[in-house]
Write an enzyme that holds these catalytic residues in place. Sequence first.
Site, PDB file in Angstrom:
ATOM      1  N   ASN A   8      30.183  71.919  14.047  1.00 38.83           N
ATOM      2  CA  ASN A   8      28.994  72.316  13.082  1.00 38.83           C
ATOM      3  C   ASN A   8      29.190  72.056  11.653  1.00 38.83           C
ATOM      4  O   ASN A   8      28.161  72.259  10.831  1.00 38.83           O
ATOM      5  CB  ASN A   8      28.264  73.258  13.587  1.00 38.83           C
ATOM      6  CG  ASN A   8      29.340  74.775  13.297  1.00 38.83           C
ATOM      7  OD1 ASN A   8      30.391  74.317  12.992  1.00 38.83           O
ATOM      8  ND2 ASN A   8      28.788  75.916  13.195  1.00 38.83           N
ATOM      9  N   CYS A   9      30.281  71.703  11.149  1.00 42.64           N
ATOM     10  CA  CYS A   9      30.456  71.455   9.634  1.00 42.64           C
ATOM     11  C   CYS A   9      29.871  70.119   9.093  1.00 42.64           C
ATOM     12  O   CYS A   9      30.133  69.182   9.546  1.00 42.64           O
ATOM     13  CB  CYS A   9      31.957  71.750   9.343  1.00 42.64           C
ATOM     14  SG  CYS A   9      32.209  71.318   7.608  1.00 42.64           S
ATOM     15  N   ASN A  10      29.126  70.404   8.209  1.00 40.57           N
ATOM     16  CA  ASN A  10      28.349  69.013   7.710  1.00 40.57           C
ATOM     17  C   ASN A  10      29.517  67.958   6.998  1.00 40.57           C
ATOM     18  O   ASN A  10      29.405  66.859   7.350  1.00 40.57           O
ATOM     19  CB  ASN A  10      27.440  69.429   6.525  1.00 40.57           C
ATOM     20  CG  ASN A  10      26.045  69.932   6.992  1.00 40.57           C
ATOM     21  OD1 ASN A  10      25.875  69.745   8.161  1.00 40.57           O
ATOM     22  ND2 ASN A  10      25.557  70.759   6.205  1.00 40.57           N
ATOM     23  N   VAL A  12      32.546  67.482   8.172  1.00 39.41           N
ATOM     24  CA  VAL A  12      33.158  66.938   9.374  1.00 39.41           C
ATOM     25  C   VAL A  12      32.172  65.861   9.989  1.00 39.41           C
ATOM     26  O   VAL A  12      32.624  64.947  10.294  1.00 39.41           O
ATOM     27  CB  VAL A  12      33.466  68.164  10.505  1.00 39.41           C
ATOM     28  CG1 VAL A  12      34.037  67.593  11.839  1.00 39.41           C
ATOM     29  CG2 VAL A  12      34.646  69.105   9.767  1.00 39.41           C
ATOM     30  N   LYS A  13      30.954  66.422  10.216  1.00 35.26           N
ATOM     31  CA  LYS A  13      30.033  65.234  10.608  1.00 35.26           C
ATOM     32  C   LYS A  13      29.935  64.026   9.781  1.00 35.26           C
ATOM     33  O   LYS A  13      29.964  63.032  10.382  1.00 35.26           O
ATOM     34  CB  LYS A  13      28.485  66.047  10.632  1.00 35.26           C
ATOM     35  CG  LYS A  13      28.406  67.097  11.587  1.00 35.26           C
ATOM     36  CD  LYS A  13      27.099  67.890  11.434  1.00 35.26           C
ATOM     37  CE  LYS A  13      26.943  68.687  12.368  1.00 35.26           C
ATOM     38  NZ  LYS A  13      25.526  69.517  12.315  1.00 35.26           N
TER      39      LYS A  13
END
Length: 115
Positions: A8-10, A12-13
């Site tokens: 859910n980390c931006n 990481v996305k």
Amino acid sequence: MIVYGIPNCNTVKKALDWLKLHNIEFEFHDFKKKGITAEKLTEWCNTFGWEAVLNRKGLTWKKLTKDEQIAIDNQDKAISYMINNTSAIKRPIIEKNNKAVLISFQEDSYAETLG
């Protein structure tokens, strides 16, 4: 190749989207669910420096009191803190051929290193 992070980390996305766009195969290691070892954190700290691996910009760090933050003043203390608070690990961290090669996400660095 292994991508370490939390889904859910931006940041990481963004990294995962970049890898998929460039058809780069990877395994994802969610350290919220799978955890992380002191040995792995030590490897990353030795590669990037413990101060780079410790995420001081996130809420997990900001919830600490000033005194608690000041007390985390060396690699051993940082590793101990990150094992118990995986959200405090800078992410993502990418390993290629069992060696950490990237931390966080910068498109230029990804293109250069993973091209």
